[in-house]
Design an enzyme around this catalytic site. Structure first.
Site, short mmCIF file in Angstrom:
data_model
loop_
_atom_site.label_atom_id
_atom_site.label_comp_id
_atom_site.label_asym_id
_atom_site.label_seq_id
_atom_site.Cartn_x
_atom_site.Cartn_y
_atom_site.Cartn_z
CD1 TRP A 199 59.17 62.03 15.04
CD2 TRP A 199 57.18 61.48 15.91
NE1 TRP A 199 59.38 61.61 16.32
CE2 TRP A 199 58.17 61.26 16.88
CE3 TRP A 199 55.85 61.20 16.23
CZ2 TRP A 199 57.88 60.78 18.16
CZ3 TRP A 199 55.55 60.71 17.50
CH2 TRP A 199 56.56 60.52 18.45
CG ASP A 366 68.97 60.46 24.22
OD1 ASP A 366 68.35 61.52 23.99
OD2 ASP A 366 69.19 59.60 23.36
NE ARG A 443 61.76 67.44 21.42
CZ ARG A 443 62.72 66.74 21.98
NH1 ARG A 443 63.97 66.89 21.62
NH2 ARG A 443 62.44 65.85 22.90
CE LYS A 476 69.50 59.55 19.74
NZ LYS A 476 68.52 59.03 20.70
CG ASP A 478 68.21 64.02 18.07
OD1 ASP A 478 67.65 64.00 16.96
OD2 ASP A 478 67.71 63.56 19.10
CG ASN A 480 65.06 66.27 18.02
OD1 ASN A 480 64.76 65.29 17.35
ND2 ASN A 480 65.77 66.19 19.12
CB CYS A 526 69.22 60.76 15.95
SG CYS A 526 67.57 60.77 16.66
CG ASP A 548 62.01 59.66 18.04
OD1 ASP A 548 63.13 59.18 18.28
OD2 ASP A 548 61.78 60.88 18.06
C1 GLA Z 1 64.70 62.88 19.59
C2 GLA Z 1 65.37 61.54 19.38
C3 GLA Z 1 65.18 60.67 20.60
C4 GLA Z 1 65.74 61.38 21.81
C5 GLA Z 1 65.08 62.74 21.96
C6 GLA Z 1 65.74 63.54 23.07
O1 GLA Z 1 63.32 62.76 19.59
O2 GLA Z 1 64.89 60.92 18.24
O3 GLA Z 1 65.83 59.43 20.41
O4 GLA Z 1 67.13 61.52 21.67
O5 GLA Z 1 65.16 63.50 20.77
O6 GLA Z 1 65.18 64.77 23.19
#
Ligand code: GLA
Length: 726
Positions: A199, A366, A443, A476, A478, A480, A526, A548
């Site tokens: 990461w 975001d 997370r 976007k 994502d 995570n 992402c 990130d």
């Molecule tokens: C991830 C993405 C970031 C942002 C956060 C929001 O880490 O890579 O760019 O969007 O989540 O929680």
């Protein structure tokens, strides 16, 4: 003709390369060449069918023992019948036996490309000179067939491959491994170049000589991962940016992957790339087929630079869908590092209003706009606007941003659910989990079991609801965390080995439906930055948040590594605040922008907190980027220099009349001196003018002596030089 068949010999030609194989004794397919273009078709002489007389393992019918199957280079190898190397296909039959003895049956040459069903892949996208060779292999003892598809993209020197395993028998079979690509080479004298990381430090280049035995890399995380990109190279010992032979390989896949290079007993490497077989087992009923992801490869005799340019052009022209092929995408501002969870409608509209005056074209809201998302412990899955931040919902916010002259984009993490959410309270059984075991958090969240159609339909409906509730032009997407407790109660016990792959297929299905229903939507992918940076995702979203880590100096390594396999126009790169939030480092605005220009450029800081002077700099930067958009995003990319003291790279138009050269000095030092960067992108015969009032040079001078940059004391510095042929 890109594809020729003559007396059982197959030759696949691109502009500069040849790939060849032929039917050899007993119907085995022997690989004979992949590399620079050659004329011969019958290449039987290249490899002896037997090398080691005293310990042969011949096929069952080879009573004279003229073929030792474990030494012969093959196109697609089966397990259990005498090839002792790692093999491409492993099948368990209904009687429990494990064997696949693949022999040639038939071929067909097809104009254009053939798609692997339900998977992202390269497409013709209006191009010419594209042909596909279909080869059918059959297991000698059963009704299991393998259809292999090779599509030849002549102009970009790329060949794609995928395979279908077809069960024409009555009883089910269990596929324990099915590689997408196999390439048997003859000589071990190669280096393996892989792109490893973690990461915030993804895709750092690592080069090591091949050794005897097996080497390679995998992902077991359910995503292609921050740790190992499903892309790698094999190069000759002396290969550099400008010269030497090098192969580049990509897997068009976003889940668990495996790359193996086994150097066998006669120093002959076997390359396999495909779905990771650990934890994988696909039950294939009679009359059904399994389709592998697609892989693609290129060969360059002119070093890494040409290899990357082949891959960049191929991805831009054939992996991106037509909607985004060569099309300019908006310059954006993202509020994540500007506000984190501390924002509301007014703050975003204020940000957009300032951004509009500075030439920025899209505002991305975001994480934090939904449920009651105060921090990362809550509300994933509840895709309704958070009243505290957006009292009247998304529509007035989008209108406010549109009125400021910007497009509006939104962040979602559709595959996830928080324990503290309405969704989880209503459906605790909707997450990936194994009955009787605890559920691992990543997370603070769980992964939805998208293999369950009911869950998948909920996710599709949630995304559609959000996207149709306001004028949203960008998403976007994502992701995570990685996958754990990978099990689905909707499948039988003997199908649990399918869950990882079915999960990826479900993500692709959702993405497919999103782009079909919202054809003008731009998706940026992402996964905690670049945790799912692969060509599978690039098929749906032409840009991916690269890392990130927004620190410009860290980004030099990440973007350098990524550029080996992926086009510059696919890498999200933003100017962020100083001290940098990941490293605490301070870099000048000029340096931050000069690094971020090499990607889908944008900003990720509170521009309302900047000085007027800094805002003027942004205005100039956005104007510069727009002016040079085509050169950066669609031009040819060159890595010019990289060492501990400086890094340099550049772009040239296809006709070489326009060149943009970047240089970053990494450390200040004593005895200020000059360094020269040779501009491989210059055309010898041209005369170039530095258009910012600088000198005039001949192309051959820039190429052979180089462009001079000063190494000075003090803070790190960055320069950008723009040359035009006069
Ligand atoms: C991830 C993405 C970031 C942002 C956060 C929001 O880490 O890579 O760019 O969007 O989540 O929680």
């Amino acid at each position: 003709m890109a594809i020729i068949e003559r007396n059982g010999c197959f030759k696949l030609d691109t502009k500069n390369t040849t790939y060849a194989f032929q039917i050899t004794k007993f119907g085995f397919l022997m690989h004979t060449h992949y590399g620079a273009k050659i004329s011969d078709v019958d290449l039987a002489y290249v490899y002896p069918l037997v090398r080691n007389r005293s310990f042969i393992n011949a096929p069952a019918e080879d009573t004279n023992m003229v073929l030792n199957i474990t030494d012969v280079p093959q196109e697609y190898s089966g397990f259990g019948v005498g090839d002792f190397r790692t093999t491409a296909l492993r099948i368990r039959h209904s009687d429990g036996s494990r064997a696949a003895d693949l022999r040639y049956c038939d071929y067909e040459i097809i104009d254009g490309a053939v798609r692997p069903e339900k998977l992202p892949c390269a497409t013709v996208n209006g191009a010419k000179n594209i042909q596909t060779l279909k080869i059918i292999l059959k297991d000698s003892a059963t009704d299991v067939y393998v259809n292999m598809y090779y599509t030849v993209y002549e102009d970009t020197d790329v060949i794609t491959r995928f395979n279908e395993v077809v069960n024409k028998g009555d009883a089910p079979i269990y596929i324990e491994k099915a590689s997408s690509l196999q390439l048997d080479l003859f000589n071990r004298d190669y280096d393996l170049v892989q792109f490893e990381g973690r990461w915030a430090q993804e895709r750092h280049m690592k080069r090591a000589p091949l050794a005897s035995g097996t080497q390679g890399f995998v992902s077991r995380r359910g995503t292609s991962s921050h740790q190992h990109s499903p892309f790698f190279c094999l190069c000759e010992k002396d290969t550099n940016e400008k010269a030497g032979g090098v192969y580049g390989f990509h897997l068009v896949y976003s889940g668990n992957h495996r790359t193996e290079v086994e150097v066998a007993q006669f120093d002959n490497p076997r390359v396999l790339m495909g779905i990771n077989d650990e934890g994988f087992c696909w039950k294939l009923d009679g009359d059904d087929k399994f389709v592998t992801p697609q892989a693609f490869m290129t060969y360059s005799a002119d070093g890494f630079g040409k290899m990357s340019r082949n891959l960049h052009m191929f991805i831009r022209n054939h992996i991106f869908r037509p909607k985004w092929k060569g099309v300019r995408r908006p310059l954006l501002i993202n509020n994540w590092e500007a506000t984190y969870f501390d924002f509301d409608q007014q703050k975003l509209v204020e940000l957009a209003t300032t951004a509009g005056k500075l030439g920025i074209e899209l505002l991305v809201m975001d994480d934090g706009w939904f449920g009651h998302r105060e921090d990362d412990k809550t509300s994933l899955g509840d895709w309704v606007p958070y009243k505290k931040r957006l009292p009247a919902g998304l529509k007035p916010l989008a209108e406010g941003i549109n009125n400021a002259g910007l497009k509006f984009g939104i962040w979602m993490e559709p595959e996830m659910v928080s324990e503290d959410s309405e969704l989880y309270r209503a459906h605790p059984d909707w997450v990936l989990s194994i009955p009787g075991r605890g559920r691992s958090l990543g997370r603070n969240q769980y992964v939805l079991n998208l293999v369950n159609d009911e869950v998948k339909e909920y996710v599709v409906a949630a995304i559609f609801n959000v996207l149709s509730s306001a004028n949203i032009e960008y998403l976007k997407w994502d992701m995570n965390r990685y996958l754990t407790e990978v099990y689905s109660a909707t499948l039988s016990a003997d199908s649990q080995g399918e869950v990882y792959h079915r999960y990826v297929l479900a993500v692709y299905d959702i993405l497919d439906r999103v782009i079909t229903n919202f054809p003008n939507l731009l998706i940026e992918h992402c996964s905690g930055g670049g945790g799912r940076f692969d060509t599978g995702m690039l098929y749906y979203s032409p840009q991916i948040w690269t890392s990130d880590d927004t620190d410009a100096i860290e980004r030099l390594d990440v973007q350098h590594g990524t550029s080996f396999g992926f086009p510059i126009t696919s890498m999200g790169s933003h100017v962020s605040a100083v001290p940098n939030h990941q490293t605490g480092r301070v870099a000048s605005m000029n340096l931050r922008a000069n690094v971020a220009y090499s990607g889908t450029f944008g900003y990720e800081l509170d521009i309302n907190k900047l000085t007027d002077e800094e805002r003027e700099m942004i205005k100039a930067q956005t104007a510069f980027y727009k002016e040079n958009y085509d050169l950066i995003n669609n031009g040819d990319y060159f890595r010019l220099a990289k060492n501990d003291t400086f890094v340099s790279w550049g772009f040239a138009s296809p006709d070489r009349k326009d060149m943009l050269i970047f240089f970053v000095q990494l450390e200040g030092g004593p005895n200020g001196s000059d360094v020269f960067v040779k501009l491989d992108c210059a055309e010898n015969a041209f005369c170039y003018k530095d258009i910012d009032g600088g000198d005039t040079y001949f192309g051959d001078t820039l190429k052979n002596i180089g462009l001079c940059f000063p190494l000075t004391q003090g803070e790190r510095k960055a320069y950008c030089k723009h040359f035009k042929a006069i």
